[in-house]
Design a protein around this motif. Structure first.
Motif, PDB file in Angstrom:
ATOM      1  N   ILE A  99       4.253 -11.831   6.817  1.00  0.00           N
ATOM      2  CA  ILE A  99       2.831 -10.977   6.669  1.00  0.00           C
ATOM      3  C   ILE A  99       1.433 -11.965   6.832  1.00  0.00           C
ATOM      4  CG2 ILE A  99       1.432  -8.955   5.380  1.00  0.00           C
ATOM      5  CD1 ILE A  99       4.336  -8.265   6.352  1.00  0.00           C
ATOM      6  N   ALA A 159      -1.944   1.810   5.872  1.00  0.00           N
ATOM      7  CA  ALA A 159      -0.932   0.254   5.984  1.00  0.00           C
ATOM      8  C   ALA A 159      -0.022  -0.169   6.460  1.00  0.00           C
ATOM      9  CB  ALA A 159      -0.471  -0.004   4.292  1.00  0.00           C
ATOM     10  N   LEU A 160       0.366   0.146   7.683  1.00  0.00           N
ATOM     11  CA  LEU A 160       1.503  -0.394   8.771  1.00  0.00           C
ATOM     12  C   LEU A 160       0.837  -1.833   8.552  1.00  0.00           C
ATOM     13  CD1 LEU A 160       1.599   1.861  11.037  1.00  0.00           C
ATOM     14  CD2 LEU A 160       2.873   2.094   9.757  1.00  0.00           C
ATOM     15  N   TYR A 161       2.015  -2.824   9.129  1.00  0.00           N
ATOM     16  CA  TYR A 161       1.851  -4.592   9.304  1.00  0.00           C
ATOM     17  C   TYR A 161       0.942  -4.384  10.581  1.00  0.00           C
ATOM     18  CZ  TYR A 161       4.458  -4.188   5.483  1.00  0.00           C
ATOM     19  OH  TYR A 161       4.769  -3.886   4.453  1.00  0.00           O
ATOM     20  N   PRO A 162       0.438  -5.121  11.516  1.00  0.00           N
ATOM     21  CA  PRO A 162      -0.613  -5.099  12.509  1.00  0.00           C
ATOM     22  C   PRO A 162       0.366  -6.049  13.646  1.00  0.00           C
ATOM     23  CG  PRO A 162      -1.881  -6.118  10.915  1.00  0.00           C
ATOM     24  CD  PRO A 162      -0.714  -5.541  10.133  1.00  0.00           C
ATOM     25  N   HIS A 163       0.775  -6.775  12.712  1.00  0.00           N
ATOM     26  CA  HIS A 163       1.579  -7.690  13.614  1.00  0.00           C
ATOM     27  C   HIS A 163       2.875  -7.341  14.590  1.00  0.00           C
ATOM     28  CE1 HIS A 163       2.407  -8.339  10.123  1.00  0.00           C
ATOM     29  NE2 HIS A 163       3.516  -9.718  10.050  1.00  0.00           N
ATOM     30  N   MET A 164       3.567  -6.242  14.090  1.00  0.00           N
ATOM     31  CA  MET A 164       4.936  -5.855  14.219  1.00  0.00           C
ATOM     32  C   MET A 164       4.800  -4.478  15.138  1.00  0.00           C
ATOM     33  SD  MET A 164       6.691  -6.201  10.333  1.00  0.00           S
ATOM     34  CE  MET A 164       6.438  -7.554   9.130  1.00  0.00           C
ATOM     35  N   ALA A 192       1.487  -2.373   0.855  1.00  0.00           N
ATOM     36  CA  ALA A 192       3.237  -2.181   1.818  1.00  0.00           C
ATOM     37  C   ALA A 192       4.327  -2.991   1.607  1.00  0.00           C
ATOM     38  CB  ALA A 192       2.143  -1.412   2.583  1.00  0.00           C
ATOM     39  N   GLU A 211      -4.267  -2.626   1.534  1.00  0.00           N
ATOM     40  CA  GLU A 211      -3.020  -1.902   1.208  1.00  0.00           C
ATOM     41  C   GLU A 211      -2.043  -2.672   1.748  1.00  0.00           C
ATOM     42  OE1 GLU A 211      -4.508   2.080   2.387  1.00  0.00           O
ATOM     43  OE2 GLU A 211      -4.543   2.801   0.426  1.00  0.00           O
ATOM     44  N   ILE A 212      -2.011  -3.242   2.861  1.00  0.00           N
ATOM     45  CA  ILE A 212      -1.330  -3.717   3.160  1.00  0.00           C
ATOM     46  C   ILE A 212      -0.477  -4.930   2.369  1.00  0.00           C
ATOM     47  CG2 ILE A 212      -0.490  -5.539   4.882  1.00  0.00           C
ATOM     48  CD1 ILE A 212      -2.955  -4.458   7.049  1.00  0.00           C
ATOM     49  N   PHE A 258      11.640  -3.625   8.618  1.00  0.00           N
ATOM     50  CA  PHE A 258      11.236  -5.333   7.845  1.00  0.00           C
ATOM     51  C   PHE A 258      12.101  -4.337   6.084  1.00  0.00           C
ATOM     52  CE2 PHE A 258       8.084  -6.936   4.515  1.00  0.00           C
ATOM     53  CZ  PHE A 258       8.347  -7.846   5.078  1.00  0.00           C
ATOM     54  N   GLY A 259      11.342  -3.392   5.783  1.00  0.00           N
ATOM     55  CA  GLY A 259      11.966  -3.228   4.468  1.00  0.00           C
ATOM     56  C   GLY A 259      13.182  -3.249   4.419  1.00  0.00           C
ATOM     57  N   ARG A 264      -1.702  -0.598  16.545  1.00  0.00           N
ATOM     58  CA  ARG A 264      -3.142  -0.346  17.029  1.00  0.00           C
ATOM     59  C   ARG A 264      -3.097   0.563  18.330  1.00  0.00           C
ATOM     60  NH1 ARG A 264      -3.559  -5.992  18.562  1.00  0.00           N
ATOM     61  NH2 ARG A 264      -3.045  -6.436  20.813  1.00  0.00           N
ATOM     62  N   ASN A 288       8.103  -2.630  12.406  1.00  0.00           N
ATOM     63  CA  ASN A 288       7.897  -2.406  10.548  1.00  0.00           C
ATOM     64  C   ASN A 288       8.300  -1.440   9.875  1.00  0.00           C
ATOM     65  OD1 ASN A 288       4.150  -1.459  10.328  1.00  0.00           O
ATOM     66  ND2 ASN A 288       4.308  -2.381  12.222  1.00  0.00           N
ATOM     67  N   ARG A 346       8.870   3.960   7.702  1.00  0.00           N
ATOM     68  CA  ARG A 346       8.495   3.252   7.290  1.00  0.00           C
ATOM     69  C   ARG A 346       9.304   3.813   6.050  1.00  0.00           C
ATOM     70  NH1 ARG A 346       4.612  -1.230   6.500  1.00  0.00           N
ATOM     71  NH2 ARG A 346       2.838   0.625   5.299  1.00  0.00           N
ATOM     72  N   LEU A 348      -1.096 -13.028   9.803  1.00  0.00           N
ATOM     73  CA  LEU A 348      -2.053 -12.228  10.223  1.00  0.00           C
ATOM     74  C   LEU A 348      -3.437 -13.279   9.513  1.00  0.00           C
ATOM     75  CD1 LEU A 348      -1.504  -8.983   7.687  1.00  0.00           C
ATOM     76  CD2 LEU A 348      -1.661  -9.113  10.928  1.00  0.00           C
ATOM     77  N   GLU A 374       8.017  -3.518  -0.228  1.00  0.00           N
ATOM     78  CA  GLU A 374       8.995  -3.694  -0.133  1.00  0.00           C
ATOM     79  C   GLU A 374       9.913  -4.849  -0.801  1.00  0.00           C
ATOM     80  OE1 GLU A 374       8.919  -0.792   3.928  1.00  0.00           O
ATOM     81  OE2 GLU A 374       7.734  -2.919   3.981  1.00  0.00           O
ATOM     82  N   ILE A 388      -3.996 -11.534  16.345  1.00  0.00           N
ATOM     83  CA  ILE A 388      -4.652  -9.756  16.089  1.00  0.00           C
ATOM     84  C   ILE A 388      -5.462  -9.431  16.133  1.00  0.00           C
ATOM     85  CG2 ILE A 388      -2.376  -8.560  14.544  1.00  0.00           C
ATOM     86  CD1 ILE A 388      -0.632 -10.897  14.122  1.00  0.00           C
ATOM     87  N   GLN A 389      -5.127  -8.270  16.133  1.00  0.00           N
ATOM     88  CA  GLN A 389      -6.419  -7.105  15.603  1.00  0.00           C
ATOM     89  C   GLN A 389      -5.998  -6.096  14.061  1.00  0.00           C
ATOM     90  OE1 GLN A 389      -8.227  -7.150  18.334  1.00  0.00           O
ATOM     91  NE2 GLN A 389      -9.867  -6.818  17.297  1.00  0.00           N
TER      92      GLN A 389
END
Ligand SMILES: Nc1ncnc2c1ncn2[C@@H]1O[C@H](COP(=O)(O)OP(=O)(O)O)[C@@H](O)[C@H]1O
Ligand SMILES: [Mg+2]
Lengths: 354, 306
Positions: free
Chosen positions: B211, A85-90, B196, B192-193, A98-99, A132, A95, A146, B215, B200, B304-305
């Motif tokens: 987020i 569940a990593l943030y795909p756009h960061m 996550a 799950e994203i 962020f938190g 990715r 990642n 993270r 996305l 936080e 974004i993928q």
């Protein structure tokens, strides 16, 4: 500092109850593993602890404070998800940052913590990459990183190895064990794989169908399983169970031979649990032992496991020396090393003390 | 020698591809090209006179009164575009978020929000014309009945409110489309994203801006582009609700109406000029094509993928 106390935790989805009253205590700095077959409610329990799903019934205390209605981000708990569940756009750095930023840490502190995580997890050359562009193992490390930078009291890991290939698994397992020693937080780790549980845990919680079957150290679970479920779930290959009747000092299988076993138990019918390493096979029948017929042999190099069928149809495994060649269909007798028998009630499967 | 014999499959493809291609060529490519050509001639009604080069373009852009009309219509289109960006796409995003979070009644609202989209523009336009009626319209009646009678006004009859009234009708009509696209985008985000993020922060604002929005942004590309094209081609709704003149006083005039009036004339005023109309059409087409391309390319770049 982190002590967790779960009291009578129940979870219902609409009308189906999937956790039926979980009582559990977890001490500071413990490495606890929830293990059980898939669908038994491990992830559900973990999500209740994280606060991602509401607790239907019962209480959860963290360091003595009731957590039932506290938001997940305020519990001091971090979670590593099965899919990472990593943030795909960061990128990797973002990642992790962020938190930490959301916790209100100043820039220097965020930097410092990330630097520490980078060192511990060897993420140095990955900082500018997007998720990715990472391999499974690298994503895994970022996900752990993270969680690390938030310096939580409790780490939750849901099947963290399940998306890695077999070769990586043991590496990452060692890595996680090392991390636990290094950071010293409380870790709760979920897996369906009892080998992972045995190798990592200070304390294993064996779950089945929404209930805890037994809580104990790996050794306690292996040596004194509380019931047939734990007995057969922990240990590989599985413990073999056979229903026997006691006649005097002998335990016998109907038309299938008998063994002299001294027990003070007075039940007539028992379940006898035998671990593969306690079982010996002898060629031919007629002497001491249960009668059996060889089914097949699993050759593992340093030893071999021979699977035999007893007269009542039970499949039983025995560890043998690799050069003891047993042919399929060969007739053998099964004996048990003294003091290694496990006894369970024939009615409810509970452990009986000999 | 390579075989050019048609296999069964090739034949099928040809049969399926040729008619639509012919259709496109006949009814899209040919009119565009001919409009292009017409724009360079002098016209008297539908009769073509001499080739006059860029004269028509010059007239609509720089010669009064065309210059003011063009500017006015263009300015209104710009207002429509930005207003719809907020009212249609912005609201669509918020609605999608609410639907996605499964707030109570989400299942009903998912249908309710999209329903107006399938209504014909004609129906929506007449419906809102009735709503806005100064005496009998729902809007004014409701205002009066809750004691806000002083707010009641001839919505479509005065310059200050006419365009905005149309914009609101349009936003109501089409808000379901961006909602649906954004909702689809949100539903692609792995659960799950979101979990996550929840570990936080509990701030909805952070979740949305940091987020969810990034996305979902890829789906915004198509929504933005279509809105842009739609806003600058806007015709049916103002035509039905405000008429061909963009009344009152051109306050609802947009390029679509203006082009139509110029090229084909008006019921009341008979003058028509195909050359000027074509020049306008070409300008509108080039403008839309250029900007839409830029939007698409720019927004694509940050997709974004998951
Ligand atoms: N959101 C949900 N709604 C309904 N049932 C669920 C939901 N999540 C899990 N369950 C059910 O709860 C049980 C336990 O699931 P889970 O905790 O995921 O098992 P595990 O992680 O041990 O494999 C399963 O029977 C599953 O079908
Ligand atoms: Mg699970």
């Amino acid at each position: 500092m982190a002590q967790l106390l779960l009291r009578g935790i129940k979870k219902r989805f609409k009308t189906t109850e999937v956790l039926h009253g979980i009582d559990l205590e977890i001490g500071d700095r413990e490495f606890v593993v929830f293990v059980g077959p898939s669908g038994c409610g491990k992830s559900t329990l973990l999500r209740l602890i994280a606060g991602l799903d509401p607790i239907s019934d019962g209480q959860f205390f963290l360091n003595g404070k009731l957590m039932n209605d506290v938001a997940p981000s305020r519990r001091g708990i971090a979670m590593v998800f099965q899919s990472y569940a990593l943030y795909p756009h960061m990128d990797v750095y973002e990642n992790m940052a962020f938190g930490a930023r959301l916790m209100g840490l100043d820039k220097a502190e965020v930097e410092r913590r990330i630097a520490e995580a980078v060192r511990m997890l060897r993420l140095g050359e990955l900082l500018k990459r997007r998720p990715r562009e990472l391999s499974g193992g690298q994503r895994q490390r970022v996900a752990i990183g993270r969680a690390l930078v938030r310096k939580p009291d409790v780490f939750l890991l849901d099947e963290p190895l399940s998306n890695l290939d077999a070769a990586l698994r043991s590496d990452v397992r060692l890595e996680i064990a090392r991390l636990h020693r290094e950071i010293g937080g409380t870790m709760i780790y979920v897996t369906h794989d009892q080998v992972e549980a045995m190798t990592l845990a200070d304390k294993i919680v064996v779950m089945n169908e929404g209930r805890i079957e037994q809580v104990g150290s790996p050794r306690a679970l292996y040596e004194t399983p509380a019931n047939t479920f734990v007995g057969t779930f922990i240990g590989s290959p599985r413990m073999s169970l056979v229903t026997v009747t006691r006649e005097g000092t002998r335990l016998g299988i109907a038309d299938g031979g008998s063994l002299p076993i001294d027990t003070k138990l007075d039940a007539r019918a028992l379940k006898l649990g035998m671990r593969p390493d306690a079982v010996s096979l002898h060629r031919g029948q007629g002497g001491e032992g249960f009668h059996a017929q060889v089914v097949y042999t699993e050759y593992l190099g340093d030893n071999a496991y021979v699977y035999v069928r007893l007269a009542d149809g039970t499949l039983l495994s025995a560890r043998t020396a690799p050069n003891d060649d047993f042919a399929p269909d060969e007739r053998v007798s099964v004996t048990l090393a003294p003091g290694t028998a496990h006894f369970f009630s024939a009615e409810d499967g509970r452990r009986l003390v000999p | 020698m390579p075989k050019l014999r048609m296999t069964g499959r090739g034949l099928w493809i040809t049969v399926l591809v040729v008619p639509p291609l012919a259709f496109v060529a006949l009814f899209i490519v040919y009119p565009i090209l001919s409009a292009f050509a017409y724009a360079f001639f002098d016209w008297q009604g539908l009769r073509r006179l001499d080739f006059i080069g860029l004269e028509n373009f010059h007239t609509v852009l720089f010669v009064e009164p065309y210059r003011s009309w063009t500017l006015n219509a263009f300015r209104n289109n710009v207002i429509v575009f930005f207003a719809l960006m907020v009212l249609q796409n912005g609201l669509g995003f918020i609605l999608a978020y609410a639907l996605w979070r499964e707030l109570p009644g989400a299942r009903f609202h998912r249908v309710a929000v999209f329903l107006p989209v399938v209504l014909s523009t004609i129906i929506v336009a007449y419906l809102f014309k009735l709503f806005y009626h100064p005496l009998f319209g729902v809007v004014n009646i409701s205002l009066r009945s809750i004691g806000l009678g002083w707010l009641a006004q001839p919505w479509l009859g005065q310059s200050s409110t006419a365009l905005w009234s149309l914009i609101i009708a349009q936003a109501w009509h089409m808000v379901g489309f961006p909602t649906l696209v954004f909702l689809a985008g949100m539903q692609r985000i792995p659960g799950e994203i979101l979990d996550a993020v929840r570990m936080e922060t509990e701030s909805e604002w952070v979740k949305i801006t940091k987020i969810v929005w990034p996305l979902v942004a890829p789906s915004a590309t198509i929504v933005f582009t279509l809105l842009f094209v739609g806003a600058f081609n806007w015709f049916e709704l103002p035509y039905i609700m405000a008429g061909l003149d963009g009344s009152p006083f051109g306050s609802t005039d947009v390029l679509g109406l203006y082009f139509y009036r110029t090229a084909f004339g008006n019921v009341s005023a008979g003058q028509q000029d195909f050359g000027l109309g074509s020049a306008l059409a070409v300008l509108i087409f080039i403008f839309i094509a250029a900007i839409a391309t830029v939007i698409t390319l720019r927004l694509r770049a940050r997709e974004i993928q998951l």
